[in-house]
Structure formats: structure tokens, C-alpha cells
Design an enzyme around this catalytic site. Structure first.
Site, PDB file in Angstrom:
ATOM      1  N   SER A   1       9.188  -3.707   2.184  1.00 28.90           N
ATOM      2  CA  SER A   1       9.301  -2.026   2.451  1.00 28.90           C
ATOM      3  C   SER A   1       9.558  -0.923   1.051  1.00 28.90           C
ATOM      4  O   SER A   1       8.761  -0.017   1.683  1.00 28.90           O
ATOM      5  CB  SER A   1       9.551  -1.052   4.173  1.00 28.90           C
ATOM      6  OG  SER A   1      10.649  -1.601   4.454  1.00 28.90           O
TER       7      SER A   1
ATOM      8  N   GLU B   1      -0.428  -3.191   4.151  1.00 33.15           N
ATOM      9  CA  GLU B   1      -0.549  -2.032   2.980  1.00 33.15           C
ATOM     10  C   GLU B   1      -0.659  -3.957   1.810  1.00 33.15           C
ATOM     11  O   GLU B   1       0.744  -3.846   1.860  1.00 33.15           O
ATOM     12  CB  GLU B   1       0.602  -1.488   2.851  1.00 33.15           C
ATOM     13  CG  GLU B   1       0.604  -0.386   1.419  1.00 33.15           C
ATOM     14  CD  GLU B   1       1.957   0.525   1.935  1.00 33.15           C
ATOM     15  OE1 GLU B   1       2.948   0.271   2.938  1.00 33.15           O
ATOM     16  OE2 GLU B   1       1.915   1.204   1.353  1.00 33.15           O
TER      17      GLU B   1
ATOM     18  N   ASN C   1       5.396   4.327   2.579  1.00 27.85           N
ATOM     19  CA  ASN C   1       6.754   5.147   3.469  1.00 27.85           C
ATOM     20  C   ASN C   1       7.072   6.208   2.194  1.00 27.85           C
ATOM     21  O   ASN C   1       7.887   6.712   1.949  1.00 27.85           O
ATOM     22  CB  ASN C   1       7.749   3.411   2.642  1.00 27.85           C
ATOM     23  CG  ASN C   1       7.702   3.210   4.350  1.00 27.85           C
ATOM     24  OD1 ASN C   1       7.340   3.220   5.247  1.00 27.85           O
ATOM     25  ND2 ASN C   1       8.191   1.272   4.305  1.00 27.85           N
TER      26      ASN C   1
END
Ligand code: CAA
Length: 288
Positions: A119, A152, A190
Site C-alpha cells: 500500500s 489500483e 492512500n
């Protein structure tokens, strides 16, 4: 390359969800982790999710059995040699991920794409651990994986068009929607989501509102499905902190400074749902 067998390194909250959606799409799956108990926990979660779908008549018992049969498990990462595409979904620690990619680079045949569910760690830094940087890509699933529609897909500097296309096609096969991001700290999701969560923690820290009021404001006032503090508990406060640290180090901009309260909770082991306590307390039946 025709992908028939999909490897998932890591059977935790993200890894078991990814294994589930891959098996549901018809692929054979190999799910690995370092300990049998982690594998068992991951498999139990998959079974619980599938059972829920059967109970809601969204799936038959036979379909559930067929999905489970497609998932093989192992504690030996060398078994990833049988996979045509591998995704790493281990804990968000650079050194752990780097070692996994060094191992996979040795174990898997050269045409195999090695994706990461990171992430926040730059794809380029992971790619540099291997001799196949053109075959390294970010494939970032959202939590809870079986429910969330987005993946993503992050291109590193060296990621080839072929690698990107194969990964994007796989996302579609899984019934998800791909969005392309370039390799900058936090990518897109994020970069936007975490500062919002961090700001919610600052609101709590500064006493602007209670945890309930902060979450109510965002659920009823901004139509978010859950409040930012409850979402932080779902994601894991350690993961939230790791992402804020990545944004902060990557951009050297004070607007990404992690809230001291977030760090304090992580240091105290209050990591959210997975440890039974974060901003809220959870009963054993809530944990998944
Ligand atoms: N695993 C599998 N399925 C789950 C689940 C889980 N952990 N939690 C809920 N579900 C399923 C339920 O079974 C239900 O399925 P059906 O539609 O088939 O009945 C459906 O999701 C809705 O669940 P609920 O009715 O129980 O609850 P809800 O409507 O409040 O939805 C939620 C729960 C999906 C978690 C919703 O609150 C939500 O979307 N929250 C935001 C999640 C989010 O923002 N995720 C992204 C986090 S960022 C990230 O992951 C990236 C990163 O790098 C940090």
C-alpha cells in the site's frame, strides 16, 4: 502467458481475500505463509466468507466446495514455482517484502510476473531487488477484498506494457475495476485516504470531537460507508502509520506528519480489529 495458476504469498487479511477472489474467478491458487496457523486462519476466513454467500443463496454448496478445492496451501515459498503469476501480500515491512521478492526471483520462471499488494512501498525499490524489473508491478487490492471493487494497478519506472496489460486483464477477470497509478508515495488511494484518516485522528487528539462524533460527521455528513476512525481500525493502525510515514518521508512535507496519537496507539499494540482494540473495542465475533 496463459495464467492458470495464481500464487499468493501471505494468508493474512489481504492475502486470503485475494486468494478467494482468484479462486472464485476459476484460477487454481497456491496460498503460502510462513506458519501453518497463519494458513489455517486465512482458510477459515475464506470458508466463513463463502459460507455467508451460500447462506444468502448467492452461491451453492457445490460452488463453494469447488472454490475451496482450487486453493492449495503451503508453508514452503518454493512451491510458487508452479504459479504463472504471483502476488505478494505479506506485512508492510520493506525488509520482509524485499526478501520475498529476492526469493521469488530465484524460484519463479522468468516469464512470471511478480506483483505486490503493497500500500505504500515504491514499486521501483521492490523491482530493484530482482533481475526482472520489467515484470514487477503493484496490484493494490482494497480491504475487505471480496467486497471492494477497485484494484489500483501501479507501474514502476521499468514495468513493461505487457506486464501492465496482463495485470489489468487479471483484475477484470477477478470482477474488479482497475485504476492505473504511477509510482509515487501512497500512489492515489492512500495519498488521498490516509491524510483524511490522519486528520480524523488529529481531531480526536485535539479534542475537537469524540470518536463517535468524528465518525458520525463523516458517515452522515459526507456519506462515507464508515467513519474514518472505524475505517482505520479495519485497515489496521500499524498499516495507517506505515503509510503516513511513507508519505512523510517520500514528500518531506509536514502536511503528512503522522498524528502522535496514531503512533501512541500502535506502540501500545492497539492495532484495530485484528488485535481486538483500536479506536474502538471489538468482540471476538467482530474480528475477521
Ligand atoms: N469480508 C468479506 N465480506 C464482507 C466483509 C469482510 N470483512 N465485511 C462485509 N462484507 C460483506 C457482507 O457480507 C455484505 O455482503 P452482501 O452484500 O453479499 O450481503 C456486504 O459486504 C455489506 O456488508 P454489511 O451489510 O455487513 O455492512 P456494510 O454495508 O456497512 O459494509 C463495508 C461493510 C463493506 C466494510 C463498508 O462499510 C465499506 O465499504 N467500508 C469502507 C471500506 C473501505 O473504504 N475500504 C478501503 C480501505 S483502504 C484500503 O484497503 C487500501 C489500503 O492500502 C489501506
Amino acid at each position: 502467458m496463459d495464467i492458470k495458476t495464481f500464487g499468493v504469498v501471505g494468508a493474512g487479511q489481504m492475502g486470503n481475500g485475494i486468494a478467494q477472489v482468484a479462486a472464485m474467478s476459476g484460477l487454481e491458487v497456491i496460498m503460502s505463509d510462513i506458519k501453518t496457523e497463519f494458513i489455517q486462519r486465512g482458510l477459515e476466513n475464506i470458508k466463513k466468507n463463502l459460507r455467508r454467500s451460500v447462506d444468502k443463496a448467492k452461491m451453492t454448496d457445490q460452488e463453494m466446495d469447488a472454490v475451496l478445492k482450487r486453493i492449495k496451501t503451503t508453508v514452503d515459498i518454493k512451491e510458487m514455482s508452479a504459479a504463472d503469476f504471483v502476488i505478494e501480500a505479506a506485512t508492510e515491512h520493506e525488509s520482509i517484502k524485499f526478501q520475498i521478492f529476492k526469493d521469488l526471483d530465484q524460484i519463479c520462471a522468468h516469464p512470471v510476473i511478480l506483483a505486490t499488494n503493497t500500500s505504500s512501498i515504491p514499486i521501483g525499490r521492490i523491482a530493484a531487488q530482482t533481475k526482472r524489473p520489467e515484470k514487477i508491478i503493484g496490484m493494490h487490492f482494497m480491504n475487505p477484498v471480496p467486497v471492494m471493487k477497485l484494484v489500483e494497478v501501479i507501474r514502476g519506472l521499468a514495468t513493461s506494457d505487457d506486464t501492465f496489460k496482463t495485470t489489468r486483464d487479471l483484475v477484470v477477470k477477478f470482477g474488479k475495476t482497475p485504476a492505473q497509478a504511477n509510482d509515487y508515495p501512497g500512489f492515489i488511494v492512500n495519498r488521498i485516504l490516509m491524510p483524511m484518516i490522519n486528520e480524523a485522528v488529529f481531531c480526536l487528539y485535539h479534542g475537537v470531537g469524540t470518536r463517535e462524533d468524528i465518525d458520525t460527521v463523516m458517515t452522515l455528513g459526507a456519506n462515507h460507508p464508515m467513519g474514518p476512525l472505524a475505517l482505520a481500525d479495519l485497515i489496521g493502525l500499524d498499516t495507517c502509520l506505515a503509510i503516513m510515514d511513507t508519505l512523510s518521508h517520500g514528500f518531506k512535507d509536514s502536511k503528512y506528519r503522522p498524528c502522535p496519537l496514531l503512533r501512541k496507539y500502535v506502540e501500545a499494540g492497539r492495532l484495530g480489529r485484528k488485535t481486538g482494540q483500536g479506536f474502538y473495542k471489538y468482540r471476538a465475533t467482530d474480528l475477521s
